[in-house]
Design an enzyme around this catalytic site. Structure first.
Site, short mmCIF file in Angstrom:
data_model
loop_
_atom_site.label_atom_id
_atom_site.label_comp_id
_atom_site.label_asym_id
_atom_site.label_seq_id
_atom_site.Cartn_x
_atom_site.Cartn_y
_atom_site.Cartn_z
CD GLU A 178 -1.41 -2.34 2.04
OE1 GLU A 178 -2.22 -3.00 2.71
OE2 GLU A 178 -0.18 -2.62 1.98
CB ALA A 200 12.94 -36.66 -8.84
CG ASP A 258 21.78 -38.74 -3.41
OD1 ASP A 258 22.35 -39.69 -3.97
OD2 ASP A 258 20.54 -38.63 -3.32
NE ARG A 298 23.20 -26.53 -7.02
CZ ARG A 298 22.49 -27.40 -6.29
NH1 ARG A 298 22.64 -27.44 -4.98
NH2 ARG A 298 21.62 -28.20 -6.86
CB SER A 350 16.91 -40.99 14.89
OG SER A 350 17.35 -42.07 14.10
CB ALA A 382 7.20 -41.27 7.92
#
Length: 373
Positions: free
Chosen positions: A55, A157, A203, A210, A234, A312
């Site tokens: 505004e 994916a 991985d 990036r 955990s 989960a």
């Protein structure tokens, strides 16, 4: 009843609000249009937290032409002093005659106050114009304010046969570079990125924004404000030299109270914030984890993880939206599934509402929502 001009002007306000969606967190994205007769005399959007609201920008552009005008704003004008003065007060001082609001502020402590402030000063208000469209601007902010939990968007994916990783855990790369650029945009929308330790071990995921992959005009600024990286681990198996630890920005690791204290100290010395939670069968309490993220002003969480944690979260009803990238490859029956949910009967299946399917490079991007009906 909203008129054609109401829809036109609110649509423009929504378009303006979207310009700030990557830069306003934890604030909501808001757009404003000021109209004098049939002419737009002012426009603005909230660009980043701590700076003037939509505004204020629109009023500055309108100048004296704001007097007697109609202001269209996607979210109820604020009524309190924060890092910036109240927008409702600014609209009153400018002499705006009418304010058309897309939706009321979802914060139960302030909802309706800005509207009442306007009405008490004789400003005509209308609320709920294009509300369904307006609500899509800030799902995380709305959910945090209404439920005390963040909005969780799961990014997955998979191959054409529904597999996400080989049996060994190897998963780089299933999808192509255009899909990975889309994932960077999803990260930029998020206050936190959550993963399981398996993704780190297999991985060595960095979970960072990036600049070279982020196909957005704000890329240079966005990489300076990295989302919080969250690892659910955990037993604290995350290596102290993992990219998620050594990369830019902050990292938080959730572990069980039974985790090794020496490992906890080592990770903290490496720069991580380590939080111990009560756990059941050695698993992190996912609801408690999300509630803690709220204390960090996290509106939107991007879940980027493997089948176990994704399954989960889905089974516990903690996923609000799924974004699935499907690649034109086959990975075979030994590869890991999309989600680890060992259902035994069709009655256990979870239904989804698919709202969008589109090509992204050589892959498909599917957006779906849990069907809770």
């Amino acid at each position: 009843m909203a008129s054609a001009s109401d829809h036109q002007n609110m649509s423009r306000a929504i378009e303006l609000a979207r310009k700030g969606r990557y830069t306003t967190r934890p604030n909501p994205s808001v757009g404003c249009v000021i109209v004098q007769g049939d002419q737009v005399v002012g426009e603005g959007y909230h660009e980043r937290a701590g700076e003037p609201h939509a505004e204020v920008h629109a009023l500055a552009m309108a100048g004296s032409q704001a007097k007697g005008a109609t202001a269209y704003v996607t979210l109820e004008p604020c009524s309190h002093f924060g890092r910036t003065p109240p927008c409702a007060e600014a609209l009153i001082k400018a002499g705006v005659a009418e304010v058309v609001v897309g939706m009321q502020d979802p914060n139960p402590q302030v909802a309706g106050r800005g509207i009442r402030m306007l009405e008490e000063k004789g400003v005509v208000t209308r609320v709920g114009v294009m509300e369904a469209e307006v609500r899509t601007l800030n799902p995380g902010f709305i959910k945090r304010m209404q439920t005390g939990r963040p909005y969780v968007r799961a990014k997955l994916a998979m191959s054409l046969d529904g597999r996400t990783a080989m049996a060994s855990g190897e998963s780089q790369w299933i999808t192509g570079p255009q899909a990975r650029s889309e994932v960077q945009s999803l990260r930029a929308l998020s206050g936190a990125i959550v993963t399981g330790v398996g993704s780190i071990l297999h991985d060595n995921s960095s979970l960072t924004l990036r600049e070279n992959e982020l196909n957005l005009p704000e890329a240079e600024a966005l990489v300076q404000n990295q989302p919080l990286r969250v690892v659910l681990d955990s037993s604290l198996r995350t290596p102290v030299d993992a990219k998620v630890i050594t990369g830019p920005g902050q990292v938080m690791i959730f572990c069980s109270v039974q985790a090794d204290k020496a490992r906890k100290r080592a990770l903290e010395e490496a720069g991580a914030e380590v939080l111990m939670l009560d756990s059941h069968d050695g698993r992190i309490n996912l609801e408690q984890m999300l509630e803690i993220l709220i204390t960090k002003d996290i509106n939107d969480v991007l879940l980027e993880t493997g089948a176990t944690l994704a399954g989960a979260m889905m089974e516990q009803g903690l996923v609000d939206e799924l974004v699935v990238f499907m690649a034109p490859v086959l990975m075979g029956s030994s590869a890991r599934p999309l989600m680890d949910m060992p259902f035994a009967t069709m009655a256990e299946k979870l239904n989804l509402n698919i709202t969008d399917i589109r090509a992204v490079g050589n892959d498909w991007k599917i957006t779906a929502f849990p069907n809770n009906d």
